[in-house]
Scaffold this motif. Sequence first.
Motif, short mmCIF file in Angstrom:
data_model
loop_
_atom_site.label_atom_id
_atom_site.label_comp_id
_atom_site.label_asym_id
_atom_site.label_seq_id
_atom_site.Cartn_x
_atom_site.Cartn_y
_atom_site.Cartn_z
N VAL A 55 34.09 27.62 86.47
CA VAL A 55 34.87 26.84 87.43
C VAL A 55 34.01 25.72 88.02
O VAL A 55 34.45 24.57 88.14
CB VAL A 55 35.44 27.74 88.54
N ARG A 56 32.79 26.04 88.41
CA ARG A 56 31.88 25.02 88.95
C ARG A 56 31.71 23.87 87.97
O ARG A 56 31.71 22.70 88.35
CB ARG A 56 30.54 25.67 89.27
N ARG A 57 31.55 24.20 86.70
CA ARG A 57 31.36 23.15 85.69
C ARG A 57 32.63 22.35 85.45
O ARG A 57 32.59 21.11 85.39
CB ARG A 57 30.86 23.79 84.39
N LEU A 58 33.76 23.01 85.32
CA LEU A 58 35.01 22.30 85.08
C LEU A 58 35.33 21.33 86.22
O LEU A 58 35.86 20.24 86.00
CB LEU A 58 36.17 23.28 84.90
N LEU A 59 35.01 21.74 87.44
CA LEU A 59 35.32 20.92 88.61
C LEU A 59 34.24 19.89 88.93
O LEU A 59 34.40 19.07 89.83
CB LEU A 59 35.53 21.82 89.84
N GLY A 60 33.14 19.93 88.17
CA GLY A 60 32.09 18.94 88.38
C GLY A 60 31.33 19.10 89.67
O GLY A 60 30.94 18.12 90.30
N LEU A 61 31.07 20.34 90.06
CA LEU A 61 30.40 20.61 91.33
C LEU A 61 28.90 20.87 91.15
O LEU A 61 28.24 21.35 92.08
CB LEU A 61 31.05 21.82 92.01
N GLU A 62 28.35 20.53 89.99
CA GLU A 62 26.95 20.85 89.72
C GLU A 62 25.99 20.20 90.71
O GLU A 62 24.97 20.79 91.08
CB GLU A 62 26.57 20.43 88.30
N GLU A 63 26.29 18.97 91.13
CA GLU A 63 25.40 18.28 92.06
C GLU A 63 25.72 18.62 93.51
O GLU A 63 24.98 18.22 94.42
CB GLU A 63 25.53 16.76 91.86
N VAL A 64 26.77 19.34 93.73
CA VAL A 64 27.22 19.68 95.08
C VAL A 64 26.76 21.08 95.48
O VAL A 64 26.34 21.31 96.63
CB VAL A 64 28.76 19.58 95.17
N ILE A 65 26.85 22.01 94.53
CA ILE A 65 26.42 23.39 94.75
C ILE A 65 25.39 23.71 93.67
O ILE A 65 25.73 23.79 92.49
CB ILE A 65 27.59 24.38 94.66
N SER A 66 24.15 23.87 94.05
CA SER A 66 23.11 24.17 93.06
C SER A 66 23.29 25.59 92.54
O SER A 66 24.00 26.42 93.14
CB SER A 66 21.72 24.00 93.68
N MET A 67 22.65 25.89 91.41
CA MET A 67 22.84 27.19 90.78
C MET A 67 21.50 27.82 90.41
O MET A 67 20.63 27.17 89.84
CB MET A 67 23.71 27.07 89.53
N ALA A 68 21.36 29.09 90.76
CA ALA A 68 20.20 29.89 90.38
C ALA A 68 20.62 30.89 89.32
O ALA A 68 21.68 31.52 89.44
CB ALA A 68 19.64 30.62 91.60
N GLY A 311 50.32 21.67 74.83
CA GLY A 311 49.51 21.90 76.01
C GLY A 311 48.42 20.85 76.17
O GLY A 311 48.02 20.18 75.21
N ARG A 312 47.93 20.74 77.37
CA ARG A 312 46.86 19.80 77.69
C ARG A 312 45.77 20.58 78.41
O ARG A 312 46.00 21.05 79.53
CB ARG A 312 47.38 18.68 78.59
N PRO A 313 44.63 20.78 77.78
CA PRO A 313 43.62 21.67 78.36
C PRO A 313 43.32 21.39 79.83
O PRO A 313 43.22 22.33 80.63
CB PRO A 313 42.39 21.41 77.49
N PHE A 314 43.21 20.12 80.20
CA PHE A 314 42.82 19.77 81.56
C PHE A 314 43.97 19.18 82.37
O PHE A 314 43.75 18.59 83.43
CB PHE A 314 41.64 18.80 81.53
N GLY A 315 45.20 19.38 81.90
CA GLY A 315 46.34 18.84 82.62
C GLY A 315 46.24 17.34 82.75
O GLY A 315 46.05 16.62 81.76
N ASP A 316 46.37 16.85 83.97
CA ASP A 316 46.25 15.41 84.22
C ASP A 316 44.80 14.97 84.38
O ASP A 316 44.52 13.80 84.64
CB ASP A 316 47.02 15.03 85.50
N GLY A 317 43.88 15.93 84.23
CA GLY A 317 42.46 15.63 84.40
C GLY A 317 41.78 15.30 83.08
O GLY A 317 42.42 15.04 82.06
N THR A 318 40.47 15.35 83.10
CA THR A 318 39.64 15.00 81.96
C THR A 318 38.58 16.08 81.74
O THR A 318 38.31 16.89 82.62
CB THR A 318 38.94 13.65 82.21
N PRO A 319 37.96 16.09 80.55
CA PRO A 319 36.90 17.08 80.31
C PRO A 319 35.70 16.83 81.21
O PRO A 319 35.45 15.69 81.64
CB PRO A 319 36.54 16.84 78.84
N PRO A 320 34.93 17.86 81.49
CA PRO A 320 33.69 17.66 82.25
C PRO A 320 32.67 16.90 81.41
O PRO A 320 32.77 16.86 80.17
CB PRO A 320 33.22 19.08 82.55
N GLY A 321 31.68 16.33 82.06
CA GLY A 321 30.63 15.62 81.35
C GLY A 321 29.65 16.56 80.70
O GLY A 321 29.85 17.77 80.64
N PRO A 322 28.53 16.01 80.22
CA PRO A 322 27.52 16.85 79.55
C PRO A 322 26.95 17.90 80.50
O PRO A 322 26.92 17.72 81.70
CB PRO A 322 26.44 15.83 79.15
#
Length: 333
Positions: A55-68, A311-322
């Motif tokens: 979920v964190r990756r799909l929503l693009g929260l990598e720079e917002v919430i760090s991960m250990a 179906g549309r994997p991301f609905g009205d959205g787009t794929p996450p980046g690298p």
Amino acid sequence: MSVTQQKDDKEFKRSPSHFTDRITADGSSPWPVEPGRYRLVVSRACPWASRAVIVRRLLGLEEVISMAITDPIQDERSWRFTLDPDDRDPVLGIRFLSEAYQKAEPGYDGGVSVPAIVDVPSGRLVTNDYHQITLDLSTEWTAQQRPGAPDLYPERLRDEIDAVNEDVFRDVNNGVYMTGFTRDQEAYEQRFRRLFDRLDALSERLEHRRYLVGDSITEADIRLFVTLVRFDAVYHGHFKCNRSKLTEMPVLWAYARDLFQTPGFGDTVDFDHIKRHYYYVHHEINPTRIVPLGPDLRGWTTPHGRESLGGRPFGDGTPPGPVPTTERVPDLA
């Protein structure tokens, strides 16, 4: 991963999350949404934690919430940060996740589970509520999500998503554990049948639709995927869930490959961590602690053919980046 407790020497039940504070956008909790303030602690071995990673990756929260990322093999002192220099998490400065639990509740002697969200300034655990963490990432962190982030928990579909999630949790996500840890033959057979009855029902549901609810990926697909992706590598043999392999259930196998090949899913899966954790840590089930070499993982990248269902994997959205460089997992061998 939440603690499983024995009941009456035969059946096991999963303990509820002990720390259930929420991080909210409206100030209704002591923990406000704030970029950079929190750290998500996960094990790539753990299906409950994997939900949050996806979920964190799909929503693009990598720079917002760090991960250990913890070592896949924990010891009696809990999940440990032995993958990091000096065996310490470089942000929290701790060697064991239990240290954050103790800061939240001095003297706490219960289970230490992932996923866990820790408040970086204080070092205190905020929550280990794996059910709620991903829902809050979708609904409370909307202002911090990337442009094009998919709606994984659309309001108009929440009742249906919740109902599917309840069935999947009871019979599949938790069902494999109930089957694997049961010490009574009759209870094992009951759980076994319940698991495969549910998988058969899910196969029927997915035969003519690409996703579980609606025409795009939702929280429901993420919760089912994390069990399916571990099925042949662990649950089929280790937990004696062996009526059929995932690869022998055509609809679910194609569905799982479809998600695995979707950015945000397979690129978060580390089969080495998964296998080493289950086969080493569950010594009461696998006393030799030998980790099997199989199964052959190359099938995960073969064509699945489910695009024909629409179906549309991301609905009205787009794929996450690298994937961020520091979070990449090994390619399939």
